[in-house]
Design a protein around this motif. Structure first.
Motif, PDB file in Angstrom:
ATOM      1  N   ALA A 133       0.816  -1.224   0.000  1.00 19.90           N
ATOM      2  CA  ALA A 133       0.000   0.000   0.000  1.00 19.90           C
ATOM      3  C   ALA A 133       0.846   1.269   0.000  1.00 19.90           C
ATOM      4  N   GLN A 134       2.116   1.157  -0.450  1.00 19.84           N
ATOM      5  CA  GLN A 134       2.974   2.338  -0.421  1.00 19.84           C
ATOM      6  C   GLN A 134       2.676   3.329  -1.540  1.00 19.84           C
ATOM      7  N   ASP A 135       1.777   2.967  -2.464  1.00 21.08           N
ATOM      8  CA  ASP A 135       1.340   3.919  -3.482  1.00 21.08           C
ATOM      9  C   ASP A 135       0.080   4.662  -3.055  1.00 21.08           C
ATOM     10  N   ASP A 136      -0.404   4.376  -1.846  1.00 24.89           N
ATOM     11  CA  ASP A 136      -1.590   5.061  -1.305  1.00 24.89           C
ATOM     12  C   ASP A 136      -1.132   6.295  -0.537  1.00 24.89           C
ATOM     13  N   PRO A 137      -1.413   7.512  -1.038  1.00 27.50           N
ATOM     14  CA  PRO A 137      -0.926   8.733  -0.370  1.00 27.50           C
ATOM     15  C   PRO A 137      -1.495   8.935   1.023  1.00 27.50           C
ATOM     16  N   ASP A 138      -2.633   8.296   1.313  1.00 26.21           N
ATOM     17  CA  ASP A 138      -3.253   8.464   2.627  1.00 26.21           C
ATOM     18  C   ASP A 138      -2.932   7.320   3.587  1.00 26.21           C
ATOM     19  N   GLY A 139      -2.224   6.301   3.101  1.00 26.42           N
ATOM     20  CA  GLY A 139      -1.922   5.140   3.941  1.00 26.42           C
ATOM     21  C   GLY A 139      -0.661   5.334   4.756  1.00 26.42           C
ATOM     22  N   PRO A 140      -0.404   4.407   5.685  1.00 29.14           N
ATOM     23  CA  PRO A 140       0.827   4.464   6.497  1.00 29.14           C
ATOM     24  C   PRO A 140       2.071   4.438   5.618  1.00 29.14           C
ATOM     25  N   ILE A 141       3.060   5.195   6.008  1.00 24.14           N
ATOM     26  CA  ILE A 141       4.299   5.308   5.248  1.00 24.14           C
ATOM     27  C   ILE A 141       5.372   4.442   5.892  1.00 24.14           C
ATOM     28  N   LEU A 142       5.979   3.577   5.114  1.00 18.42           N
ATOM     29  CA  LEU A 142       7.094   2.772   5.610  1.00 18.42           C
ATOM     30  C   LEU A 142       8.407   3.500   5.328  1.00 18.42           C
ATOM     31  N   GLU A 143       9.171   3.723   6.363  1.00 18.03           N
ATOM     32  CA  GLU A 143      10.517   4.288   6.232  1.00 18.03           C
ATOM     33  C   GLU A 143      11.412   3.476   7.171  1.00 18.03           C
ATOM     34  N   VAL A 144      11.997   2.401   6.646  1.00 16.50           N
ATOM     35  CA  VAL A 144      12.704   1.425   7.471  1.00 16.50           C
ATOM     36  C   VAL A 144      14.192   1.441   7.143  1.00 16.50           C
ATOM     37  N   LYS A 145      15.012   1.570   8.165  1.00 17.41           N
ATOM     38  CA  LYS A 145      16.457   1.492   8.003  1.00 17.41           C
ATOM     39  C   LYS A 145      16.968   0.131   8.467  1.00 17.41           C
ATOM     40  N   CYS A 146      18.102  -0.273   7.920  1.00 20.61           N
ATOM     41  CA  CYS A 146      18.728  -1.518   8.352  1.00 20.61           C
ATOM     42  C   CYS A 146      19.188  -1.366   9.793  1.00 20.61           C
ATOM     43  N   GLU A 147      18.783  -2.283  10.635  1.00 21.98           N
ATOM     44  CA  GLU A 147      19.126  -2.200  12.060  1.00 21.98           C
ATOM     45  C   GLU A 147      20.542  -2.683  12.347  1.00 21.98           C
ATOM     46  N   ILE A 148      21.263  -3.119  11.316  1.00 21.73           N
ATOM     47  CA  ILE A 148      22.652  -3.532  11.522  1.00 21.73           C
ATOM     48  C   ILE A 148      23.587  -2.335  11.369  1.00 21.73           C
ATOM     49  N   CYS A 149      23.459  -1.639  10.236  1.00 25.31           N
ATOM     50  CA  CYS A 149      24.329  -0.476  10.009  1.00 25.31           C
ATOM     51  C   CYS A 149      23.728   0.816  10.534  1.00 25.31           C
ATOM     52  N   LYS A 150      22.398   0.838  10.754  1.00 28.67           N
ATOM     53  CA  LYS A 150      21.687   2.016  11.258  1.00 28.67           C
ATOM     54  C   LYS A 150      21.705   3.182  10.272  1.00 28.67           C
ATOM     55  N   GLU A 151      22.110   2.938   9.032  1.00 27.28           N
ATOM     56  CA  GLU A 151      22.230   4.031   8.063  1.00 27.28           C
ATOM     57  C   GLU A 151      21.426   3.786   6.791  1.00 27.28           C
ATOM     58  N   ASN A 152      21.663   2.664   6.143  1.00 29.84           N
ATOM     59  CA  ASN A 152      21.054   2.411   4.838  1.00 29.84           C
ATOM     60  C   ASN A 152      19.555   2.168   4.946  1.00 29.84           C
ATOM     61  N   LYS A 153      18.845   2.721   4.000  1.00 30.16           N
ATOM     62  CA  LYS A 153      17.393   2.564   3.941  1.00 30.16           C
ATOM     63  C   LYS A 153      17.068   1.264   3.208  1.00 30.16           C
ATOM     64  N   LEU A 154      16.036   0.567   3.658  1.00 32.24           N
ATOM     65  CA  LEU A 154      15.595  -0.657   2.984  1.00 32.24           C
ATOM     66  C   LEU A 154      14.658  -0.302   1.841  1.00 32.24           C
TER      67      LEU A 154
END
Length: 301
Positions: free
Chosen positions: A19-40
């Motif tokens: 549902a990431q193409d739904d402008p009104d839906g929840p937004i996923l912004e997840v980073k890798c928990e190993i490096c704490k930098e790179n976005k998934l």
């Protein structure tokens, strides 16, 4: 204002993956928990990225997204069986450091091994392709209610082959067991349990073998999951019937035939050759089915 989800735990975020193409839906912004930098790449902002640099055509064909991912600090998303997701490069580096030890989830400590055989479970790639649906394209995790993975494909094949040799033996297994236990044998009893095996026990035993190839599994509820579940059930039934018919066609005359009961029975050289050839042919069919099942990444670990 849309809610932002930053969790790396699939039970909390998997319902938002498609549902990431739904402008009104929840937004996923997840980073890798190993490096704490790179976005998934399951993150909404990662899916919207397009590169203004055009790499060589041959590189595009081999690695269509690698330039965009590297340029923007994005990693492909991989899931562990426990339900936590990380970046594929970070997980690969972590696995390299573990060498011969089993990978352990950096978040919860889950050991990535099959509980039956103890061999390593490989992480599963989430096949992100823009806003295309992906929830039914990778294995369901334990955290979402899936079964704990039991055996790797090599050990499943060993179990299938071992059971098949028992089921399709040319010697009556029950008579052999009774001989070892010094229980008296007679020809009438032998014929009875041989007929029971061919007419009843054989079908159930072959059904169990097919279940090792295509086991029942829990899946996420999507628009296509119900239809796929029906397709899976129909396929199992077709393969069960096909396998049973093949066994009877190839081996009915020699299946559980040899015995020491009564005057005893033995196979001629031609019968023994035909029986061995039939068993080998059925083994090859089952191996082909098993290899086909591994290509369905959505099914199992």
């Amino acid at each position: 204002m849309a809610q932002v989800q930053r969790s790396n735990y699939l039970p909390y975020i998997q319902q938002h993956l498609d549902a990431q193409d739904d402008p009104d839906g929840p937004i996923l912004e997840v980073k890798c928990e190993i490096c704490k930098e790179n976005k998934l790449d399951i993150s909404r902002s990662a899916r919207e990225i397009t590169s203004s640099i055009t790499p060589p055509a041959e590189h595009c064909e081999a690695h269509p997204r690698i330039f965009q991912y590297a340029r923007h600090g994005i990693e492909r998303t991989v899931a562990l069986a426990c339900g936590h997701v990380f970046g594929d490069r970070c997980i690969s580096q972590l696995m390299a450091r573990y060498e011969f030890d089993l990978l352990t989830c950096p978040t919860c400590g889950f050991v990535m091994s099959y509980r039956g055989c103890g061999h390593a479970i490989r992480p599963a790639l989430l096949p992100v392709d823009g806003d295309e649906p992906i929830r039914d394209k990778f294995p369901m995790t334990i955290g979402e209610g899936a079964n704990d993975p039991h055996n790797c494909i090599d050990c499943r094949w060993k179990l299938i082959k071992s059971n098949l040799r028992y089921i399709l033996a040319d010697e009556c297994v029950i008579c052999r067991q009774r001989t070892l236990a010094r229980v008296p044998l007679d020809a009438i009893t032998h014929r009875t349990h041989r007929e029971q095996h061919i007419n009843l026990g054989l079908r159930h035993a072959l059904d169990d073998l097919v279940a090792l190839i295509w086991p029942e599994f829990v899946t996420r509820e999507t628009e296509t999951s119900a239809m796929r579940a029906v397709t899976d059930s129909e396929r199992r039934q077709v393969h069960n019937s096909l396998l049973y018919a093949t066994v009877l066609s190839e081996l009915e005359d020699t299946l559980w035939y040899r015995t020491k009961a009564g005057k005893g029975t033995v196979l001629t050289k031609e019968q023994a050759r035909k029986h061995a050839h039939g068993v080998a042919s059925i083994e090859q069919s089952l191996l082909g089915w098993l290899m086909d099942s591994t290509r369905e990444l959505r099914r199992m670990w």
